[in-house]
Scaffold this active site. Structure first.
Site, short mmCIF file in Angstrom:
data_model
loop_
_atom_site.label_atom_id
_atom_site.label_comp_id
_atom_site.label_asym_id
_atom_site.label_seq_id
_atom_site.Cartn_x
_atom_site.Cartn_y
_atom_site.Cartn_z
N SER A 377 0.84 -1.33 -0.06
CA SER A 377 -0.07 0.05 -0.20
C SER A 377 1.00 1.24 0.15
O SER A 377 1.79 1.10 0.66
CB SER A 377 -0.93 -0.20 1.25
OG SER A 377 -0.12 0.44 2.22
N ASP A 378 0.38 2.25 -0.70
CA ASP A 378 0.83 3.65 -0.32
C ASP A 378 0.69 4.03 1.11
O ASP A 378 -0.03 3.41 1.82
CB ASP A 378 0.34 4.56 -1.15
CG ASP A 378 1.42 5.74 -1.41
OD1 ASP A 378 2.21 6.18 -0.53
OD2 ASP A 378 1.13 6.66 -2.39
N TRP A 379 1.43 4.92 1.69
CA TRP A 379 1.23 5.20 3.14
C TRP A 379 0.15 5.71 3.57
O TRP A 379 -0.40 6.73 3.22
CB TRP A 379 2.52 6.40 3.30
CG TRP A 379 3.73 5.61 3.74
CD1 TRP A 379 4.62 5.74 4.82
CD2 TRP A 379 4.44 4.77 3.28
NE1 TRP A 379 5.76 5.21 5.08
CE2 TRP A 379 5.66 4.15 3.73
CE3 TRP A 379 4.39 3.62 2.02
CZ2 TRP A 379 6.70 3.31 3.49
CZ3 TRP A 379 5.20 3.07 1.45
CH2 TRP A 379 6.14 2.50 2.38
N ASN A 380 -0.56 4.90 4.41
CA ASN A 380 -1.82 5.03 4.87
C ASN A 380 -3.01 5.19 3.83
O ASN A 380 -4.16 5.60 3.89
CB ASN A 380 -2.02 6.23 5.54
CG ASN A 380 -1.13 6.38 6.72
OD1 ASN A 380 -0.10 7.30 6.61
ND2 ASN A 380 -1.29 5.29 7.58
N ALA A 381 -2.74 4.21 2.51
CA ALA A 381 -3.70 4.22 1.66
C ALA A 381 -4.64 3.01 1.81
O ALA A 381 -5.56 2.67 0.97
CB ALA A 381 -3.10 4.12 0.17
#
Length: 973
Positions: A377-381
């Site tokens: 995942s992208d950061w906090n996605a």
């Protein structure tokens, strides 16, 4: 003055166990005993007010702990009891909406709010899909591959052996990041001492390792694309990989390969321009370079993340054919290069969050492309627990729901989801094996350097070893900087300069920053010369050579006098100091970056396409005072230059882009002719912003909640739009001048003799057997499995697990650890290495909630089959240097599809960069595959070669009037 190291104290790492998310958060630090209540005497009959307070406090503490536990557990517990309670309703992961629908239904149940993940669902947009009744594609387990890769095959066998007897909790720890700033790296998978696993370190950025020191700041991706040089693309990737490995980082969070769809796009400069084939080549060569250096590449952001405004709330509305032919192509090339990881993006795609969109993760990446690595995942996605796991995401970063919340959708919640059956253990095995296979693929189990820095605590000396990883990479950086500089205008051979008697340098872009090269956090603003954009795609400069500094050195050598004026807004003084000198050089720029930084009202994306800091007025003032004005542009992307480009006193324009730390030196190489410019524009520069096919959707993210970014232009991105609409740009894609001249001639095309003997194509394919004379390595994999099993399997039981490798010895994990079946073949935990018996075409996943595509195919990776991509036709052209100087030419191959194919008038298919001496001629050859001459047939859901006559053209740009042309029929006329 004392050194910065002597006055900084050691800042310890947070004390967080590697499996911290497997249990509720505990209070950090010692307990204050002074506030601990004494016990109440047993015989006391009268209620004491203090006692009441103590009891109330105790109840509040208990409630607080309960809520903390809920923060960890319920994001999974609440959505993981049954498939019917998952966040996206069945059928809503199909990414391609029908052409008649584009509205958002904000009432459908979706992802849980980060602030109240347990208590209420937050609304999620949905489009009207092709079918609301068709379930999502399952995770493809236990299948074989068309694109057999010996390296992946061995890596998965090692991973399966190493993970063979891990507990569920240990496997979950491998999928869940420690949390924001809970380790030394931007992304951290914690160590697991019981398995002799030291963890994983993931670090930005696509142009160099971020938040460290003694590292290089390479040219941006858009600049390496401007070189049109595949060797330099590879060399840059390899050098960056060396630096990441030297610092101990396992995962390079790059390349970034989202398309340059909108000229104002904030992070477009991190990528490779406005054509999928140019971006595809740059992506593939970068991945190969990084991974040849021993570092995992993580290609990003998949998919539809072409603007920064509202990137975490917007839904990209993208049709099937455009998705296939434009935006997914660079990712396909990354997977063909054995990329270790793919990062899913923040945005929604056609109404479904990208990181829980089963169609694009399980369907496109893992089934169509045959991707054998892991999805991060992208950061906090991440927006869900069970759904994201079952939809194909394999690793969550940084691990917590919100940064520093120490709550996670996974961690203990994923453990519980596996135990209660919401996520199968086979799927967890698939996730962990993909992660460890990437680790073994790059040999990171063998003497990999330890992490030597602390990105969250750079001033904590005990955490930072200050390892110098730069080597002599400055030479490559300067080379790319010069090679990527595009000569846009050169009247009467103004350039190269030849020992001018006097020069005036005008504009702050030619000067050093007042606050130093790293004085603005993450380069979030403009101070002095611009060499990279802003945001997480940056790196710290070890130094920055500005143009004033570099030109001063050359001036001393030539005996040239220098004047300068660096105030951009005092145009009167600028004109005064430009008057009377032999040459006036004006530096202007335009900047952009990531959305978490707003500079001068620009929220990542640019608000306008004009030059910053009064640039247009500055150029006009200087050109009005000096009849030999040279303009140097450092920019993240296109700017409008109509106010001054045709001014008779503007005699030359150099487009330097974002050249990195050697900016000034690279510029001087081109200005003075030490390097003959060969850069080409990787995007089109229009005369007006309104001429482009698309623009930023400047809307407030709170209304609507999920604004639509509609890719209405379809296939007509960048130069294709200008050709389709017959719009004349200022400078087209692929354009660039040289100090010498070239001529193209003798264009020929022919079919490979072997293919010709086999007969013509029927025109469409990519089902599992069509046109695939080989079995994609299935027989070889089956044979290896049987051989390995016969060596390692215990004779007394053909159904028991055995291993000759210690489960704690990661360095010696080999092919010898096997699980055998009665047939003697190996059974693997996931699709990426399974050579068990060939799956029946009707086989469905163990996550069998159905598939939008029907039954899983017998083999995965039909988009990467050899039959589709092997060279079938060859194009040749002669290139002659007709000028007086040595130089590099970049012939570009374009195809014009038959009119009924529905393609743009012209599309790039390949390019080459060659060096020629005066009067030298060289024959350049290009190869075309079936894939290169195909379109995506939306109805048949296959690649198909259109019938009819193609135009085949080689030119010096996308609109070169002097290109050489011919015709060819790839599938009957």
């Amino acid at each position: 003055m004392p050194s910065r190291r002597s006055k900084n104290e050691y800042l310890p790492l947070p004390s967080v166990p590697p499996t911290h998310s497997d249990r509720p958060t505990e209070q950090e630090g010692p307990i204050d005993r002074s506030t601990t209540p004494l016990s109440t005497p047993l015989l006391r009959q009268v209620s004491d007010p203090l006692s009441t307070i103590f009891k109330t406090s105790l109840i509040m503490v208990i409630l607080t702990l309960a809520l903390v536990w809920l923060g960890f557990a319920l994001p999974f517990s609440s959505c993981g009891q049954s498939g019917n309670q998952m966040i996206d309703a069945p059928g809503q992961n199909h990414i391609f909406a029908s052409s008649s629908t584009s509205t958002v239904n904000s009432t459908s149940s979706s992802n849980y709010s980060l602030t109240s993940a347990v208590l209420r669902p937050s609304p999620n947009p949905s489009t009207v899909y092709l079918s609301n009744q068709v379930p999502s594609p399952p995770s493809p387990l236990n299948a074989s591959y068309h694109n057999y890769s010996p390296r992946w095959h061995k890596a998965h066998i090692k991973a399966a052996a190493y993970l063979s007897n891990w507990t569920i909790e240990e496997k979950v720890a491998l999928t869940t990041g420690l949390g924001w700033e809970q380790g030394r790296c931007l992304g951290n998978i914690g160590e697991i001492p019981t398995r002799n696993f030291s963890g994983l370190c993931a670090m930005d950025s696509p142009l160099g390792i971020r938040l460290t020191d003694f590292n290089s700041a390479f040219p941006a991706g858009i600049n390496v694309a401007s070189t049109f040089d595949k060797d330099l693309m590879y060399a840059r990737g390899y050098a960056m990989g060396q630096e990441f490995k030297g610092k101990g980082a396992h995962i390079h969070l790059g390349p970034m390969t989202n398309m340059y769809r909108v000229p104002a796009g904030g992070r477009a400069w991190e990528g490779f321009g406005g054509d999928p084939y140019l971006a595809g080549w740059a992506t593939e060569m970068t991945v190969r370079g990084v991974q040849d250096a021993g570092v995992q590449a993580c290609v990003k952001h998949f998919i539809g993340n072409e603007q920064e405004r509202n990137r975490t709330t917007s839904t990209s509305q993208l049709d099937d054919r455009t998705f296939r032919e434009i935006y997914s192509h660079p990712f396909l090339r990354a997977i063909q290069a054995d990329v270790a990881s793919v990062m899913c993006s923040y945005n929604l795609l056609n109404g479904s969050w990208a990181c829980q969109n089963s169609e694009i993760l399980n369907g496109v990446l893992k089934t169509d492309f045959g991707f054998q690595g892991y999805v991060m995942s992208d950061w906090n996605a991440q927006h869900s627990g069970v759904l994201s796991a079952n939809s194909g995401m394999d690793m969550t970063m940084p691990g917590d729901i919100e940064q520093k919340s120490l709550t996670s959708y996974w961690g203990r919640n994923l453990t519980e989801a596996v135990k209660n059956g919401s996520v199968t253990e086979n799927r967890l095995d698939d996730m962990t094996q993909r992660i460890m296979a990437a680790y073994f693929l790059l040999g990171q189990n063998e003497e990999y350097p330890p992490v030597s820095f602390d990105s969250a605590r750079p001033r904590a000396e005990a955490n930072n070893s200050h390892v110098d990883v730069r080597d002599d990479h400055w030479k490559l950086i300067q080379h790319i900087g010069a090679s990527s500089t595009v000569l846009l205008k050169n009247v009467n051979q103004t350039l190269p300069l030849n020992k001018p008697r006097s020069i005036s340098l005008i504009g702050s872009d030619l000067a050093p920053a007042i606050r130093g090269p790293n004085g603005i956090v993450d380069r979030g603003g403009v101070d002095g010369t611009l060499a990279i954009g802003w945001g997480s795609g940056t790196a710290n400069f070890p130094y920055l050579v500005d143009p004033l500094q570099a030109i001063s050195v050359q001036a001393r050598h030539d005996g040239t006098t220098l004047e300068w004026w660096l105030n951009d807004f005092d145009t009167g003084s600028a004109a005064y100091w430009a008057t009377g000198t032999e040459v006036a050089i004006v530096g202007i720029n335009a900047d952009s970056g990531e959305a978490y930084i707003t500079y001068d009202g620009n929220e990542g994306d640019r608000n306008n396409l004009t030059a910053w800091h009064n640039g247009d007025e500055l150029v006009k003032a200087v050109a009005g005072a000096n009849n030999n004005t040279i303009v140097v542009v450092h920019s993240v992307g296109p700017i409008t230059m109509e106010e001054w480009i045709d001014h008779p006193n503007v005699t030359a324009v150099l487009w330097a882009g974002l050249p990195g730390q050697e900016s000034g030196n690279a510029l001087v190489d081109v200005l003075y002719g030490a390097y003959n410019p060969s850069g080409r524009l990787p995007y089109t520069i229009a005369k007006s912003r309104d001429d482009y096919s698309a623009d930023i959707e400047y809307v407030n993210s709170s209304s609507p909640e999920h604004p639509e970014v509609v890719y209405a232009e379809g296939l007509d991105i960048d130069y294709r739009w200008f050709l389709s609409k017959n719009i004349t740009p200022r400078y087209e894609f692929g354009y660039g001048l040289s100090y010498t001249t070239f001529e193209l001639s003798n264009l020929h095309i022919w079919e490979d003799e072997e293919d010709q003997a086999q007969g013509g194509d029927e025109g469409d394919w990519n089902d599992s057997m069509k046109g695939d004379p080989q079995d994609g390595g299935w027989s070889k994999r089956q044979s290896e499995a049987n051989d390995t099993a016969s060596l390692a399997a215990p004779s007394e039981s053909a159904t028991q697990s055995s291993s000759t490798v210690s489960d704690t010895d990661i360095a010696s994990a080999t092919l010898n650890a096997t699980t055998t079946t009665s047939s003697g073949s190996i059974t693997y935990t996931n699709s990426a290495a399974s050579p068990s018996s060939t799956p029946d075409v009707n086989t469905t996943s163990t996550l069998s909630n159905g598939s939008t595509r029907g039954p899983l195919p017998a083999k995965l990776g039909s988009f990467t089959t050899k039959w589709l991509h092997e060279p079938r036709w060859t194009v040749s052209v002669d290139v002659t240097n007709t000028g007086p100087l040595n130089g590099c030419e970049i012939p570009q191959l374009y195809l014009s599809f038959p009119p009924d194919a529905g393609e743009p008038p012209k599309v790039l298919r390949d390019f080459a960069r060659i060096n020629l001496w005066p009067e030298e001629t060289q024959t350049v050859t290009f190869e075309l595959s079936r894939y290169d001459v195909s379109i995506w047939d939306v109805v048949k859901q296959k690649w198909a070669i259109p019938k009819g006559e193609f135009g085949v053209e080689v030119g010096r740009s996308s609109m070169d009037e002097n290109s050489v042309r011919t015709q060819w029929c790839f599938r009957g006329c």
